[in-house]
Design an enzyme around this catalytic site. Structure first.
Site, PDB file in Angstrom:
ATOM      1  CB  CYS A  56    -154.437  35.409 -43.784  1.00 36.00           C
ATOM      2  SG  CYS A  56    -156.030  34.648 -43.458  1.00 36.00           S
ATOM      3  CD  GLU A  58    -154.560  39.918 -42.977  1.00 27.42           C
ATOM      4  OE1 GLU A  58    -154.399  38.953 -43.751  1.00 27.42           O
ATOM      5  OE2 GLU A  58    -155.686  40.296 -42.622  1.00 27.42           O
TER       6      GLU A  58
HETATM    7  N1  THU Z   1    -157.901  36.173 -46.101  1.00 29.35           N
HETATM    8  C1  THU Z   1    -156.755  36.868 -45.835  1.00 29.35           C
HETATM    9  O1  THU Z   1    -155.757  36.744 -46.559  1.00 29.35           O
HETATM   10  N2  THU Z   1    -156.733  37.703 -44.767  1.00 29.35           N
HETATM   11  C2  THU Z   1    -157.796  37.888 -43.919  1.00 29.35           C
HETATM   12  O2  THU Z   1    -157.629  38.539 -42.897  1.00 29.35           O
HETATM   13  C3  THU Z   1    -159.107  37.347 -44.257  1.00 29.35           C
HETATM   14  C4  THU Z   1    -159.089  36.243 -45.274  1.00 29.35           C
HETATM   15  C5  THU Z   1    -157.924  35.251 -47.236  1.00 29.35           C
HETATM   16  C6  THU Z   1    -157.928  33.799 -46.840  1.00 29.35           C
HETATM   17  C7  THU Z   1    -158.532  33.150 -48.082  1.00 29.35           C
HETATM   18  O3  THU Z   1    -157.486  32.845 -48.987  1.00 29.35           O
HETATM   19  C8  THU Z   1    -159.413  34.214 -48.678  1.00 29.35           C
HETATM   20  O4  THU Z   1    -159.089  35.430 -48.004  1.00 29.35           O
HETATM   21  C9  THU Z   1    -160.907  33.958 -48.503  1.00 29.35           C
HETATM   22  O5  THU Z   1    -161.204  33.698 -47.180  1.00 29.35           O
END
Ligand code: THU
Length: 151
Positions: A56, A58
Site C-alpha cells: 500500500c 502508506e
Molecule cells: N491501497 C493502498 O495503497 N492503501 C490503502 O490503505 C488501501 C488500499 C491500495 C492497495 C491496492 O493496490 C489498491 O489500493 C486497491 O486495493
C-alpha cells in the site's frame, strides 16, 4: 495544523498517486507523510502479479522514512486514492487506510510520541475526513507494549 498545511499535504499525496504501480486494481493511492521538521515524504501503492503481495501507499512511504532514520519524526499523513482519468483521479469517497497500514502507521506514531493526524481524501478532492490515528486504531499494540518507548 492549518487548513493550508492539510491541503498541501493532500496535494503531495495526490501527486504521489500519479506514480502508483497499480495495473491490477486500477486504483491509484498516494500517501504523504509530514515530518516534524516540515519535510514531506511520499509513497504510492506497488502491486504485484501475486496479488496478496501488494504494498500500500502508506507502507511504501513509511518504509522510506524508516530507511532514512526518520521513523520517529512523523506528525501527520494524508491519503488520496481513486481511478485515474487523465491527470485526474475519480472517486467521491475518502480513502481510509487499510487495517495493515493503520498498524504500520502506529509503529511510526508511537516512535514519534504523536497521536498523528490522518487526513483521508477522495480522488475528486471534494471530500476530506480527518482523524487521529487513535480513532482509527483504538487499543493498539505497538512498541510501547514491548517496553521500547522511553518516557
Ligand atoms: N491501497 C493502498 O495503497 N492503501 C490503502 O490503505 C488501501 C488500499 C491500495 C492497495 C491496492 O493496490 C489498491 O489500493 C486497491 O486495493
Amino acid at each position: 495544523m492549518t487548513d493550508e498545511m492539510r491541503d498541501a499535504l493532500i496535494e503531495a499525496a495526490r501527486d504521489a498517486a500519479s506514480r502508483a504501480y497499480a495495473p491490477y486494481s486500477g486504483f491509484h493511492v498516494g500517501a504523504a507523510l509530514l515530518l516534524r521538521n516540515g519535510d514531506v515524504v511520499t509513497g504510492a501503492n506497488v502491486e504485484n502479479a501475486s496479488y496478496g503481495l501488494t504494498l500500500c501507499a502508506e507502507t511504501a512511504a513509511i518504509a522510506k522514512i524508516a530507511n532514512e532514520g526518520w521513523i520517529d519524526q512523523l506528525v501527520a499523513v494524508a491519503i488520496v486514492g481513486g481511478r485515474p482519468d487523465g491527470d485526474a483521479l475519480l472517486g467521491s469517497d475518502p480513502v481510509n487506510p487499510c487495517g495493515r497500514c493503520r498498524q504500520i502507521l502506529n509503529e511510526a506514531a508511537e516512535r514519534s510520541k504523536a497521536d498523528i493526524a490522518v487526513h483521508c481524501a477522495s480522488g475528486d478532492g471534494a471530500a476530506v475526513a480527518s482523524y487521529r490515528l487513535s480513532e482509527l486504531l483504538p487499543h493498539s499494540f505497538g512498541p510501547k507494549d514491548l517496553g521500547l518507548i522511553a518516557d
